[in-house]
Design an enzyme around this catalytic site. Structure first.
Site, mmCIF file in Angstrom:
data_model
loop_
_atom_site.group_PDB
_atom_site.id
_atom_site.type_symbol
_atom_site.label_atom_id
_atom_site.label_comp_id
_atom_site.label_asym_id
_atom_site.label_seq_id
_atom_site.Cartn_x
_atom_site.Cartn_y
_atom_site.Cartn_z
ATOM 1 N N SER A 203 4.631 -9.430 -16.271
ATOM 2 C CA SER A 203 3.813 -10.430 -15.594
ATOM 3 C C SER A 203 2.840 -9.765 -14.622
ATOM 4 C CB SER A 203 4.725 -11.445 -14.901
ATOM 5 O OG SER A 203 4.016 -12.603 -14.549
ATOM 6 N N ASP A 400 4.245 -17.191 -24.960
ATOM 7 C CA ASP A 400 3.831 -17.238 -23.556
ATOM 8 C C ASP A 400 2.356 -17.614 -23.468
ATOM 9 O OD1 ASP A 400 3.852 -16.838 -20.755
ATOM 10 O OD2 ASP A 400 3.126 -14.797 -21.009
ATOM 11 N N CYS A 403 0.357 -15.148 -19.684
ATOM 12 C CA CYS A 403 -0.019 -13.741 -19.949
ATOM 13 C C CYS A 403 0.131 -13.522 -21.446
ATOM 14 C CB CYS A 403 0.861 -12.782 -19.152
ATOM 15 S SG CYS A 403 0.756 -12.942 -17.364
ATOM 16 N N HIS A 457 7.673 -15.696 -22.083
ATOM 17 C CA HIS A 457 7.207 -14.764 -21.059
ATOM 18 C C HIS A 457 8.174 -13.608 -20.820
ATOM 19 C CE1 HIS A 457 4.591 -13.859 -17.640
ATOM 20 N NE2 HIS A 457 5.653 -13.726 -16.880
ATOM 21 N N GLU A 458 9.467 -13.913 -20.769
ATOM 22 C CA GLU A 458 10.480 -12.890 -20.489
ATOM 23 C C GLU A 458 11.039 -12.370 -21.809
ATOM 24 O OE1 GLU A 458 13.141 -15.105 -17.914
ATOM 25 O OE2 GLU A 458 12.102 -14.337 -16.144
#
Length: 483
Positions: A203, A400, A403, A457-458
């Site tokens: 991130s 995501d 980003c 995202h993760e």
């Protein structure tokens, strides 16, 4: 960019009965730590406290708390390192589950700016995680300490369990404190000084990673030249998943991804065209002004303008979670199991924490906002790190938004290094784990791009087996390769 799921700031009231303070840094030197040693007994906890008189650098930590890593024979340490006057930085260190005496060392940094690295520990790649809404964590079979000695650092001050004075307001001002931390860590744990060292982050790590790595390389040169006293850090790897590096490239990518992605069209063509015009007429000129003047005022303005004319219309277009567009918008006040766990007095006491846990600190993040740090591109630093021979990975999950993969691809194709033309022209190929395709990638020399399927995202949370394989390859200075 990071929209923290937990945005409130808890009061930094200190639990004095469990507090170990280390005096501030008066000179960032590299002499041996531990000249003064004591065992400090507090109710239910025994700390080892160290201080080096020449530098006033100290640590206070607890040994083998029994929290999180319960694998037999695997050591862990958690506590504080002072990186300045009343600047107490929390860390949690886990030995490798395999051959810790020879395994490399890697540090993990969550983004924000202003979010705790313990989020990554519990939700992504640490030795334990929470399953089925359990109140206590269980072992994570895909933990990154299967391969490496792992160091999780809460920075800047005011984030996680770190507390005290916070002088950090940008990536550039954060980097020296991270370097001081690693220096002091080496001083106290000298067996790790010569190990290969990696930085992995996500991130806002698109700023942190290149900034911290570049600063380490500069300090290494200064140590060689004799102008800085310290220990060279054997930086061999940098990995950044779903990073925010460059708004000029990535704001435009927001529009492309919102219009065309594998899961859910967020905007129609007229809206896309309108946003592209706003990007060209308002966002891009503001970013170019920031790049030209480098003033806080112009860079803050650029971040605000781009957010208003590009991101906000997309976010208001439909109901979706910015971290995983396959889901509806998440509740920012939803409980976080690991945050609740870290708020427990027995857990705090066991790991040597002296403040209340702050998953994402509003005030530390606000300081970054004030300098317009987000709008300052880290492309030059990223290119510098690759040119220096560090094994670098840019990777992203396909679901995501904030980003997104379009932005990561644009960043990777724009990196300045000797293999730039070959890399940009190269097509993505399948990346497999045990014969199953889990992503697509391309590599040239020591630079790699990976797109991870079915991941938000993760990435390590969604695709833990893939993430562990990728981590092992990059930290071993190898190219990405399927298995």
């Amino acid at each position: 960019m990071w929209f923290p799921s937990t945005t409130w700031l808890l009061p930094l009231t200190l639990a004095g009965s469990a507090q170990v303070l280390a005096k501030g840094v008066k000179g960032a030197k590299g002499a041996k730590l531990g000249t003064t040693t004591s065992h400090v007994k507090k109710p239910g906890v025994t700390y080892k406290a160290f201080e080096h008189p020449a530098t006033s650098v100290g640590v206070g930590y607890v040994n083998n708390s029994g929290i999180c890593e319960t694998t037999k024979g695997v050591n862990q340490y958690s506590g504080y390192l002072s990186v300045g006057e009343n600047q107490n930085m929390f860390f949690w260190f886990f030995e490798s589950r395999n051959n810790p005496d020879k395994a490399p060392l890697s540090a993990w940094f969550n983004g924000g700016p202003g979010c705790s690295s313990l989020a990554g520990l519990f939700e992504e790649n640490g030795p334990c995680h929470f399953l089925n809404d359990g109140q206590d964590p269980s072992l994570n079979e895909y933990s990154w300490n299967n391969f490496a000695n792992m160091l999780y650092i809460d920075q800047p001050i005011g984030v996680g369990f770190s507390y005290g004075n916070n002088d950090v307001n940008s990536t550039d001002t954060a980097a020296p404190y991270v370097w001081k931390f690693i220096q002091a860590f080496y001083d106290h744990f000298p067996r790790y000084e010569s190990r290969d060292f990696g930085i992995f982050t996500q991130s806002y790590g698109g700023h942190y990673g290149p900034g911290f790595a570049s600063y380490i390389l500069e300090q290494n040169k200064a140590i060689e030249a004799g102008t800085v006293e310290g220990k060279k850090i054997n930086l061999v790897a940098l990995g950044i998943n779903n990073g925010m590096y460059d708004l000029e490239l990535q704001e435009k990518a927001h529009i492309a991804f919102a219009y065309s992605n594998p899961y859910k069209q967020l905007i129609d063509k007229p809206t896309r065209d309108k946003l592209l015009e706003a990007y060209k007429s308002e966002c891009l000129p503001a970013l170019q002004q920031c790049k030209q003047t480098q003033t806080d005022e112009d860079c803050l303005n650029a971040a605000v303008v781009c957010g208003e004319v590009v991101e906000t219309p997309i976010l208001e277009s439909s109901d979706f979670d910015v971290y995983d567009i396959r889901k509806p918008a998440s509740d920012p006040n939803a409980p976080r199991t690991f945050s609740n766990y870290l708020a427990r007095p027995d857990v705090k006491k066991a790991i040597g924490a002296s403040s209340n846990y702050v998953e994402c600190g509003y005030l530390p993040g606000q300081k970054f906002d004030g300098t317009g740090d987000l709008a300052r591109s880290t492309m030059p630093a990223l290119s510098e790190v690759i040119q220096a021979g560090v094994n670098v990975l840019v990777w992203a999950g396909t679901a995501d938004f904030i980003c997104n993969v379009d932005g990561s691809i644009a960043v990777a194709d724009a990196v300045d290094f000797s293999g730039h033309n070959e890399f940009k022209a190269k097509a993505l190929g399948p990346y497999k784990v045990n014969g199953k395709e889990t992503g697509q990638f391309k590599s040239v020399d020591n630079f790699h791009l990976l797109i991870v399927h079915n991941s938000g995202h993760e990435v390590p949370q969604y695709q833990p087996e893939t993430a562990l394989q990728v981590f092992n390859q990059i930290l071993q200075k190898k190219p990405l390769s399927s298995t």
